[in-house]
Design an enzyme around this catalytic site. Structure first.
Site, PDB file in Angstrom:
ATOM      1  N   LYS A 113       0.699  -1.263   0.004  1.00 28.29           N
ATOM      2  CA  LYS A 113       0.142  -0.012  -0.034  1.00 28.29           C
ATOM      3  C   LYS A 113       0.875   1.060   0.087  1.00 28.29           C
ATOM      4  O   LYS A 113       0.672   2.187  -0.686  1.00 28.29           O
ATOM      5  CB  LYS A 113      -0.934  -0.068   1.026  1.00 28.29           C
ATOM      6  CG  LYS A 113      -2.138  -0.929   1.122  1.00 28.29           C
ATOM      7  CD  LYS A 113      -2.654  -1.008   2.378  1.00 28.29           C
ATOM      8  CE  LYS A 113      -3.863  -2.158   2.486  1.00 28.29           C
ATOM      9  NZ  LYS A 113      -4.301  -2.376   3.951  1.00 28.29           N
ATOM     10  N   LYS A 193      -9.068 -11.571 -11.544  1.00 20.27           N
ATOM     11  CA  LYS A 193     -10.026 -11.800 -10.473  1.00 20.27           C
ATOM     12  C   LYS A 193     -11.000 -10.619 -10.087  1.00 20.27           C
ATOM     13  O   LYS A 193     -10.506  -9.373 -10.180  1.00 20.27           O
ATOM     14  CB  LYS A 193      -9.070 -11.845  -9.047  1.00 20.27           C
ATOM     15  CG  LYS A 193      -9.688 -11.612  -7.818  1.00 20.27           C
ATOM     16  CD  LYS A 193      -8.686 -11.282  -6.693  1.00 20.27           C
ATOM     17  CE  LYS A 193      -9.230 -11.515  -5.212  1.00 20.27           C
ATOM     18  NZ  LYS A 193      -9.765 -10.333  -4.790  1.00 20.27           N
ATOM     19  N   LYS A 196     -13.011  -4.741  -6.565  1.00 28.18           N
ATOM     20  CA  LYS A 196     -13.483  -3.419  -6.543  1.00 28.18           C
ATOM     21  C   LYS A 196     -12.336  -2.636  -7.189  1.00 28.18           C
ATOM     22  O   LYS A 196     -12.697  -1.760  -7.794  1.00 28.18           O
ATOM     23  CB  LYS A 196     -13.969  -2.774  -5.075  1.00 28.18           C
ATOM     24  CG  LYS A 196     -14.274  -3.453  -4.150  1.00 28.18           C
ATOM     25  CD  LYS A 196     -14.772  -2.820  -3.074  1.00 28.18           C
ATOM     26  CE  LYS A 196     -14.004  -3.176  -1.725  1.00 28.18           C
ATOM     27  NZ  LYS A 196     -14.347  -4.603  -1.203  1.00 28.18           N
TER      28      LYS A 196
HETATM   29  P1  ADP Z   1     -12.009  -6.536  -3.356  1.00 27.12           P
HETATM   30  O1  ADP Z   1     -11.230  -7.552  -4.096  1.00 27.12           O
HETATM   31  O2  ADP Z   1     -13.311  -6.414  -4.250  1.00 27.12           O
HETATM   32  O3  ADP Z   1     -11.527  -5.464  -2.546  1.00 27.12           O
HETATM   33  P2  ADP Z   1     -12.219  -7.867  -0.552  1.00 27.12           P
HETATM   34  O4  ADP Z   1     -10.507  -7.599  -0.752  1.00 27.12           O
HETATM   35  O5  ADP Z   1     -12.932  -6.614   0.350  1.00 27.12           O
HETATM   36  O6  ADP Z   1     -12.488  -7.589  -2.191  1.00 27.12           O
HETATM   37  O7  ADP Z   1     -12.762  -9.016  -0.118  1.00 27.12           O
HETATM   38  C1  ADP Z   1     -13.798  -9.402   0.400  1.00 27.12           C
HETATM   39  C2  ADP Z   1     -13.745 -10.931   0.701  1.00 27.12           C
HETATM   40  O8  ADP Z   1     -14.404 -11.286  -0.657  1.00 27.12           O
HETATM   41  C3  ADP Z   1     -12.482 -11.554   1.118  1.00 27.12           C
HETATM   42  O9  ADP Z   1     -12.616 -12.829   1.661  1.00 27.12           O
HETATM   43  C4  ADP Z   1     -12.066 -12.327  -0.283  1.00 27.12           C
HETATM   44  O10 ADP Z   1     -11.305 -13.221  -0.397  1.00 27.12           O
HETATM   45  C5  ADP Z   1     -13.331 -12.401  -1.083  1.00 27.12           C
HETATM   46  N1  ADP Z   1     -13.121 -12.156  -2.559  1.00 27.12           N
HETATM   47  C6  ADP Z   1     -13.240 -10.815  -2.978  1.00 27.12           C
HETATM   48  N2  ADP Z   1     -12.928 -11.023  -4.540  1.00 27.12           N
HETATM   49  C7  ADP Z   1     -13.246 -12.336  -4.767  1.00 27.12           C
HETATM   50  C8  ADP Z   1     -13.073 -13.161  -6.079  1.00 27.12           C
HETATM   51  N3  ADP Z   1     -12.932 -12.375  -7.204  1.00 27.12           N
HETATM   52  N4  ADP Z   1     -13.248 -14.460  -5.845  1.00 27.12           N
HETATM   53  C9  ADP Z   1     -13.384 -15.047  -4.870  1.00 27.12           C
HETATM   54  N5  ADP Z   1     -13.351 -14.306  -3.518  1.00 27.12           N
HETATM   55  C10 ADP Z   1     -13.211 -13.108  -3.398  1.00 27.12           C
END
Ligand code: ADP
Ligand code: TRP
Length: 323
Positions: A113, A193, A196
């Site tokens: 970060k 993947k 957001k």
């Molecule tokens: P983002 O990547 O959208 O910021 P987060 O890091 O906030 O998502 O993830 C929140 C939860 O959702 C975590 O437990 C993460 O492992 C799961 N998650 C996020 N994106 C995916 C994905 N593309 N496939 C599977 N699980 C995901």
């Protein structure tokens, strides 16, 4: 067994969160032997999102999504970290006095970060200490998290160990991480993947028209409509396979292989199954978002329950510390 996990309020929940995190966590919480603590880590989110209005909106959307997907807030614990900030930050302070500076300076997540951001604040630096406090404040045994959180869980265990070494083995409960290596990575509209931060996500709670627009953004190759298509490499088919029934999946596969079936058709079909498979969730999500006082009440009830646990832990900790 006490299971605990925190969710940042950095955006609206998407299909990847629902299939990769929300549904599996709800399954775990249904086991009568488990007690689940699920909280919105809005204090952590403040490290990157300062707009209070946005933070509040995201918090409601995440809370509504969990309830809409079937999380039982009455049986379990469901709360906002900020509403128990006094306990979380008090334990964080004590733990921070046991945190070696290099442990934080060498953190993968901090390094990543701080390389990306123009503004590196102290909250980003001490982020893992607050996370350790979040977990040990509730005597959690098991913490289901994504792979990226492995190091934060190791730090939590180290800090808990150092603290117990000083004040006695039964001061804090040392948690275990639960990292499911087999969990599928849900692809986004561009095949990476879904996240957001990549702007490639599908928000399944959008109204039907908007949802169709985001499904139409899925990137496909340029194979002409008449020609056969490869289901193995196509993103629309991959996403369809995650939500459709087996018969529907076989049918789409046959259509791809036969030719004369375009990606536009496949996107319409994907949109239809999303609307159908998440019908109940979409309805409940909208219900809560249009009835914020009810959502507030659920959260406040959860916060009252969580306070009892947090208060008891801090009384025990202060006593051990001779405060
Ligand atoms: P983002 O990547 O959208 O910021 P987060 O890091 O906030 O998502 O993830 C929140 C939860 O959702 C975590 O437990 C993460 O492992 C799961 N998650 C996020 N994106 C995916 C994905 N593309 N496939 C599977 N699980 C995901
Ligand atoms: N750092 C976690 C994430 O970004 C969120 C989080 C905060 C958390 N406190 C926690 C996760 C405690 C598990 C336990 O995903």
């Amino acid at each position: 067994m006490r299971i605990l996990t925190g969710i940042q309020a950095s955006g609206r929940p998407h299909l990847g969160n629902v299939l990769g995190a929300i549904r599996p966590a709800i399954e775990l919480s249904k086991n009568p032997a488990n007690e689940s603590f699920l909280f919105i880590a809005d204090l952590h989110t403040l490290t990157s999102l300062k707009d209070g209005k946005q933070l509040r909106e995201n918090t409601y959307a995440i809370a509504a999504a969990w309830l809409a997907c079937g999380f039982d807030a009455d049986k379990n614990f469901f709360y906002r970290q900020s509403k128990l900030a006094g306990y979380h930050t008090e334990l964080m302070w004590y733990l921070s006095c046991f945190t070696p500076f290099p442990m934080l300076a060498n953190g993968h997540s901090f390094k990543e970060k701080s390389e990306k951001l123009a503004n590196v604040n102290a909250g980003l630096f001490t982020y893992p200490v607050l996370q350790a406090a979040d977990i040990m404040l509730y005597d959690a045994h098991l913490v289901p998290v994504g792979r990226d959180q492995r190091q934060h869980l190791e730090m939590t265990r180290d800090l808990g160990g150092a603290f117990n070494n000083q004040y006695g083995e039964n001061t804090l409960v040392i948690p275990e991480a639960k990292i499911d290596e087999t969990v599928m990575v849900i692809p986004g509209t561009d095949g990476q993947k879904m996240s957001k931060s990549y702007g490639n996500y599908i928000d399944i709670f959008l109204d039907e028209k908007e949802l169709l627009k985001s499904v139409k953004k899925i990137v496909t190759d340029a194979t002409p409509l008449e020609e056969p298509k490869n289901p193995e490499t196509d993103n629309v088919f991959k996403l369809y396979s995650l939500v459709a029934t087996n018969d529907e999946i076989e049918e789409m596969k046959a259509n791809y292989l036969a030719g004369g079936y375009g990606y536009g058709h496949a996107k319409q079909a994907l949109h239809q199954v999303l609307v159908r498979e998440f019908a109940k969730e979409r309805e409940l999500f909208n219900y809560y978002m249009n009835n914020i006082p009810e959502l507030e009440q659920k959260l406040q009830e959860g916060e009252a329950k969580a306070t009892i646990i947090a208060k008891a832990t801090m009384e025990r900790v202060r006593e051990k510390m001779n405060f």
